[in-house]
Design an enzyme around this catalytic site. Structure first.
Site, PDB file in Angstrom:
ATOM      1  N   GLU B  51      13.127 -21.016 -14.598  1.00 16.25           N
ATOM      2  CA  GLU B  51      14.010 -21.701 -13.650  1.00 16.25           C
ATOM      3  C   GLU B  51      13.832 -21.189 -12.222  1.00 16.25           C
ATOM      4  OE1 GLU B  51      14.939 -20.607 -16.616  1.00 16.25           O
ATOM      5  OE2 GLU B  51      15.978 -22.226 -17.669  1.00 16.25           O
ATOM      6  N   PHE B 113      28.788 -20.666 -26.078  1.00 16.47           N
ATOM      7  CA  PHE B 113      27.347 -20.410 -26.075  1.00 16.47           C
ATOM      8  C   PHE B 113      26.739 -20.923 -24.765  1.00 16.47           C
ATOM      9  CE2 PHE B 113      22.998 -21.941 -27.132  1.00 16.47           C
ATOM     10  CZ  PHE B 113      22.420 -20.686 -27.295  1.00 16.47           C
ATOM     11  N   GLN B 114      25.952 -20.105 -24.125  1.00 15.47           N
ATOM     12  CA  GLN B 114      25.295 -20.421 -22.848  1.00 15.47           C
ATOM     13  C   GLN B 114      26.287 -20.850 -21.774  1.00 15.47           C
ATOM     14  OE1 GLN B 114      21.854 -22.993 -23.661  1.00 15.47           O
ATOM     15  NE2 GLN B 114      20.606 -21.151 -23.908  1.00 15.47           N
ATOM     16  N   LYS B 163      28.671 -30.935 -20.011  1.00 16.74           N
ATOM     17  CA  LYS B 163      27.883 -31.799 -20.891  1.00 16.74           C
ATOM     18  C   LYS B 163      28.644 -33.058 -21.319  1.00 16.74           C
ATOM     19  CE  LYS B 163      24.988 -31.754 -24.997  1.00 16.74           C
ATOM     20  NZ  LYS B 163      24.440 -30.960 -26.101  1.00 16.74           N
ATOM     21  N   MET B 478       3.718  -2.592   0.797  1.00 17.62           N
ATOM     22  CA  MET B 478       4.686  -2.385   1.882  1.00 17.62           C
ATOM     23  C   MET B 478       5.598  -1.197   1.581  1.00 17.62           C
ATOM     24  SD  MET B 478       5.478  -3.301   4.847  1.00 17.62           S
ATOM     25  CE  MET B 478       5.149  -4.977   5.397  1.00 17.62           C
TER      26      MET B 478
END
Lengths: 163, 565
Positions: B51, B113-114, B163, B478
C-alpha cells in the site's frame, strides 16, 4: 501572556479532536477548554485558554483557521470581554461552627449550597477564574475539601461585538 | 435511479475524470473492487505490491501532472501501510484522494478483524478526512474530498468507507458545485500588499528571489520566468521548486539550503531583499534561523496564511495563488515604469559572479572509482535534461538535485518534506503511468531502493520501462556523512555491504540488470539503457564509498558558514 480563544466550529464528530490534536501536535499549551453546541445545532463553540507570546498565538490562530471544521476564531482577550467558570465543591463540616463558617464564606463569594447530606455540603460557585481560585483558597484555610470539579472558562465579548 | 454505495463510488470517480487509480484490494473494499472490475474501461487500476507503494505512485502521478493522485486500500493494515505515503503527501502538499475501506458500521469500535481508526490515525497528517456514515453522504463527501485536495494549498484527503455502506442504495446525484462555509482560500493578492511589495522591490539594491514548490503546484512557472527576467534579479529554487525556473538560465544560482550552492546561499545571506514565492522557510533552507538573512527585508507570497511569519517574520506578506499574484506584481511594476537602482544591481551581480567562481559543485572524476555526481551528470547530458526524475532520500537525492539541471516544472519528483526512503521507485512508477512515452529515471541508493523494491513486479505487470540508477556505495551514505562529520567517524549501523546481487534481482523480477564498476563504462551503460525503450533497466553503479555531499551547511550554522570541501 494569557489568551482566550473563542472558536466556532462544525458540530461534527472529530472536530474537537482536530482542535485538541493540533495543540498537542504543535506543542501549544491548553490551560482550559470548554465546548458545547450553540443555538444553531450545526455549530459548536469552544472556548480555549492558552498561554503564549504574540507570535505563537498568531500561529495558533492561523493553524486553527486552517482546520476545515473551524468556521471562525477570535482571541477575545484582545477585547473587553467577560469570562465565567462554574465550580462545584464538596466539603465536610466537622462541627456546627464550621457549618456556619461554610455558609458565610459561600455567601461572601455569592455561591450557593445546593446539597447537604449529613454534614457534607456541595457548593456551587460561578465567576471569573480568579474568584474561583480565591474561593478554594479561603475554604482550605479552615475546612477539608473532599472534591472539586470545575468547568473551563467560557467567554463572550462585551457590547456589540459578536463572534 | 438508485445505486449502491459501490456504484456511486465509481460514478464519482468518473465525474471527477479519474482515469487511473492505484491500490491494493482486501476484505473491506471487496464491493468497491467488484465495481472497479466492471469499470475497467473507464478507470484503470494499478495494482501495487504494497500500500505504501500505491500511495507514492499516486504522488508521482500527481506531482508530474496537473491532476490529483487517487488511491484505494483496504481497512486495518492496508490503511496503516498507507500512512507513510499520506504523511509524505501532506508535507509536500501533494493533491491526493485516498479511499480506505472500513469494517461494517455495526462493528466499528469493536476491535473487529482488520479494524483501525484510520481517521484518527491520519488526522494530523491529512488536509482533511472523513468517515462516511450513510450512503446518502457518499457522493457529496467524495466531491468535497476532491475539491479540498486540489484547491488552496493542496494536500491529501482521506475518505473512510464502511463495507456495509457500499451495498446500501440511494438516489445518485453528483453535486458539481461544492460549498464549505469554513473553507474559502484567498486566491488573489491584496492590492495594497502588491503595492507595498513593489515599493520594496524598487528600493532594493541586493535583491534575491527564492522560489519553492508552491510555484509548481500553482502552475506558475511561466509567470515566475517573466517576473524574474523583467527584474533581472538573481533567483534560487528550493529542493521542491527545482524546474520552476529553468536551471540553464543565467539568472539562476542553483538550489539553496543545506546542500545548496555557495552562490545561492551567500546571495541569500547578503541580500537586502528576499522575495519568497511559494516557499516556506523550511529549516533545511534557513539553517540557523537566528543567522538567516540578517540584512534582508522579506516579501512572502504563499497560499497558506499559516506559512507566513511561522519561521521567519516577514515585512510584506501576500496571501494567494502564485499564478495570480505574479501577474499582479508584473502589472504593477509595468504600471510604475520604474526600475530599482541598476548600478547597485550590476554591482550585486559582480559580487555574485565572484561567489560563482568558487565552482562549489566541482569534482574530479578519476579513472578508478565512479563518482555518484558523474553518473547523474551523464544521465542529465544523455537525456538532454528532459527526463522525469524521481529520487529516493539521501546523498543520491542531493546529487540528483545538484547535477540534474531541470529546465521544466513537474520533472523533479522527490520526497522533500518527510524525506521518505522508499519513495523513489513507486513514485517513478506513477510518473511513467501518467507519461507512458517519456523517459522516467529513478535515481536511488542501495539503502532506499530496498525499502519499496517489491514494486519492480508492478513495473513488470504494467510494462513501465523505468531507468533505475542505483548509486551504490554500500552505505547509508547521508547518515554516514553525518557520522563522519559530527560523530568522529563512528559509523553506527550504516554499513550496507551485505546486499542482494541487484543484477540478478532485477532479472528475477523480469527486468534488465547491469552492474557498472568503472568510470569509463558509465556513459555506455546509460546509453544502452536508454536505447532499451520498452524495458526497465536497473543500473547498479558501484560508486565511491566514502563520498560526501558538498557544499554543506551544518545544522545550527548560518547560511554563510558552509563546508565547501
Amino acid at each position: 501572556m494569557r489568551h482566550t480563544l473563542s472558536i466556532l466550529m462544525e458540530n461534527e464528530s472529530g472536530a474537537l479532536s482536530r482542535v485538541a490534536g493540533l495543540f498537542s501536535a504543535r506543542g501549544y499549551n491548553i490551560e482550559s477548554l470548554n465546548v458545547a453546541v450553540t443555538e444553531d445545532p450545526t455549530l459548536s463553540r469552544l472556548t480555549l485558554v492558552t498561554h503564549a507570546n504574540e507570535q505563537v498565538v498568531e500561529q495558533i490562530m492561523k493553524q486553527l483557521n486552517k482546520l476545515i471544521d473551524v468556521v471562525k476564531v477570535v482571541d477575545i482577550a484582545g477585547n473587553s470581554h467577560i469570562e465565567r467558570g462554574l465550580m462545584l465543591v464538596k466539603i465536610k463540616a466537622s462541627t456546627i461552627d464550621s457549618c456556619i463558617s461554610i455558609k458565610q464564606i459561600t455567601d461572601i463569594f455569592r455561591g450557593r449550597i445546593i446539597d447537604v447530606n449529613e454534614l457534607i455540603y456541595t457548593i456551587q460557585v460561578t465567576g471569573g477564574m480568579d474568584k474561583l481560585r480565591a474561593f478554594i483558597g479561603t475554604l482550605q484555610q479552615e475546612h477539608t475539601i473532599l472534591e472539586v470539579v470545575r468547568s473551563g472558562a467560557v467567554g463572550i465579548m462585551r457590547g456589540k461585538h459578536t463572534l | 435511479m438508485k445505486l449502491t454505495g459501490a456504484e456511486i463510488f465509481i460514478e464519482c470517480l468518473k465525474a471527477e475524470k479519474v482515469d487511473t487509480i492505484f491500490g491494493y484490494p482486501g476484505g473491506a473494499v471487496l464491493f468497491l473492487y467488484d465495481e472497479l472490475y466492471k469499470a475497467q474501461d473507464d478507470v484503470h487500476h494499478i495494482l501495487a505490491r504494497h500500500e505504501q507503494g500505491a500511495i507514492h505512485a499516486a504522488e508521482g502521478y500527481a506531482k508530474s501532472t496537473d491532476k490529483p493522485g487517487v488511491a484505494i486500500v483496504t481497512s486495518g493494515p492496508g490503511a496503516t501501510n498507507a500512512v507513510t505515503g499520506i504523511a509524505d503527501a501532506y508535507l509536500d502538499s501533494v493533491p491526493l484522494v485516498v479511499f480506505t475501506g472500513q469494517v461494517p458500521r455495526s462493528l466499528i469500535g469493536n476491535d473487529a478483524f482488520q479494524e483501525v481508526d484510520i481517521v484518527g490515525i491520519t488526522r494530523p497528517c491529512v488536509k482533511h478526512n472523513y468517515l462516511v456514515t450513510k450512503v446518502e453522504d457518499l457522493a457529496s463527501t467524495i466531491k468535497k474530498a476532491f475539491y479540498l485536495a486540489t484547491s488552496g494549498r493542496p494536500g491529501p484527503v482521506l475518505v473512510d468507507i464502511p463495507k456495509d455502506l457500499t451495498t446500501d442504495k440511494t438516489e445518485f446525484v453528483y453535486p458539481y458545485e461544492v460549498n464549505i462555509r469554513s473553507y474559502n482560500p484567498t486566491v488573489k493578492g491584496h492590492p495594497k500588499q502588491i503595492k507595498n511589495a513593489v515599493d520594496l522591490i524598487l528600493e532594493s539594491k541586493k535583491p534575491m528571489i527564492y522560489s519553492g514548490g508552491g510555484v509548481i503546484l500553482s502552475h506558475a512557472s511561466n509567470d515566475l520566468v517573466e517576473f524574474t527576467q523583467l527584474l533581472g534579479y538573481p533567483i534560487t529554487n528550493t529542493l521542491m521548486g527545482l524546474g520552476a525556473y529553468p536551471a540553464s538560465d543565467k539568472q539562476y544560482l542553483g538550489m539553496l539550503g543545506m546542500h545548496g550552492t555557495y552562490e545561492a546561499n551567500l546571495a541569500m545571506h547578503g541580500s537586502d531583499l528576499v522575495i519568497a514565492i511559494g516557499a516556506r522557510f523550511d529549516d533545511r533552507v534557513t539553517g540557523n534561523i537566528e543567522k538567516f538573512c540578517p540584512d534582508a527585508k522579506i516579501i512572502h507570497i504563499d497560499i497558506d496564511p499559516a506559512s507566513i511569519s511561522k519561521n521567519v517574520v516577514v515585512d510584506v506578506p501576500i496571501v494567494g495563488e502564485v499564478r495570480n499574484i505574479l501577474p499582479q506584481l508584473i502589472k504593477e511594476l509595468k504600471h510604475r515604469g520604474e526600475k530599482s537602482d541598476q548600478k547597485a544591481l550590476a554591482q550585486w551581480w559582480k559580487q555574485i559572479a565572484e561567489w560563482q567562481a568558487e565552482d562549489c559543485l566541482g569534482y574530479i572524476q578519476g579513472d578508478d572509482v565512479i563518482k555518484a555526481q558523474y553518473v547523474v551528470q551523464k544521465f542529465w547530458e544523455l537525456t538532454k535534461g528532459d527526463a522525469y526524475v524521481a529520487s529516493d532520500v539521501g546523498q543520491h537525492q542531493m546529487w540528483a538535485a545538484q547535477f540534474y539541471r531541470f529546465d521544466k516544472p513537474n520533472r523533479w519528483i522527490n520526497s522533500g518534506g518527510l524525506g521518505t526512503m522508499g519513495f523513489g521507485l513507486p513514485a517513478a512508477m506513477g510518473v511513467q503511468v501518467a507519461h507512458p512515452d517519456a523517459t522516467v529515471g529513478c535515481i536511488t541508493g542501495d539503502g532506499s531502493i530496498q525499502m519499496c523494491i517489491q514494486e519492480l513486479t508492478t513495473c513488470k505487470q504494467y510494462d513501465l520501462p523505468l531507468k533505475i540508477l542505483n548509486l551504490n556505495n554500500s552505505f547509508l551514505g547521508m547518515v554516514r556523512q553525518w557520522q563522519e562529520f559530527f560523530y568522529d567517524k563512528r559509523y553506527a549501523m550504516v554499513d550496507m555491504t551485505v546486499q542482494p546481487d541487484f543484477v540478478k534481482l532485477a532479472e528475477a523480477y523480469g527486468h534488465v540488470g547491469m552492474r557498472i564498476e568503472k568510470p569509463a563504462d558509465v556513459e555506455g551503460a546509460i546509453k544502452e539503457a536508454l536505447a532499451m525503450k520498452d524495458r526497465l533497466v536497473f543500473m547498479d553503479f558501484v560508486t565511491q564509498k566514502e563520498s560526501n555531499v558538498y557544499p554543506m551547511i551544518p545544522a545550527s550554522a548560518g547560511q554563510n558558514e558552509m563546508i565547501l570541501v
